[in-house]
Design a protein around this motif. Sequence first.
Motif: not given
Length: 187
Positions: A11-12, A23-24, A154-157, A167-168
């Motif tokens: 889930d990014l 975008r998710a 789950r992370a933000t790229v 960020e994870r």
Amino acid sequence: MALPSTLYHLDLQLSHVDRGIDRALTLKVARHPSETMERLWLRVLALLWQWEEHIEFGPGLCVPDAADVVAARLDGTPSLLVRVGRPEPARVARDVARNAGARVAVLFESPRKMDGFLEEAREASLDRLESVELAAPDPALLASLAARDDRRIRATVTLVADHLYIERDGSTIEGPLHRREYEASAP
């Protein structure tokens, strides 16, 4: 009996600042038994780096000649082919030759592998590679991503100015996305 692939759920939240993408994404990525976590992350990063509509993972290691990440136009013709790791320069040149109008890119496992690829391509005078996008993440960033083998991630790229921020679980890892261009050797 062959070992089954391992399925990873990601889930990014993707922010590609320079291209105006926010975008998710929910991805399911199958990891072949012989595939390392570094290679799995290279495929994920390649998809995020080249994000466009209709992008997807290729068939994987079970089809050795296939691209790792692909996208197609509505008529089914390829719009994008991405290889990861350290592909043969001649294979990438064939991708360019056989897929007119498609963007071709390679995400290497390290800048050193990318430089070796370029040296080999120059020796073979593979001038078709001038249009190929070539990049490599920082090896420390790739190693940090691959250090954990969680099946749900789950992370933000965020990609901005050829720099990756991931960020994870409350911590951020970051590093440059090194780029090179193929330049034909002088006659």
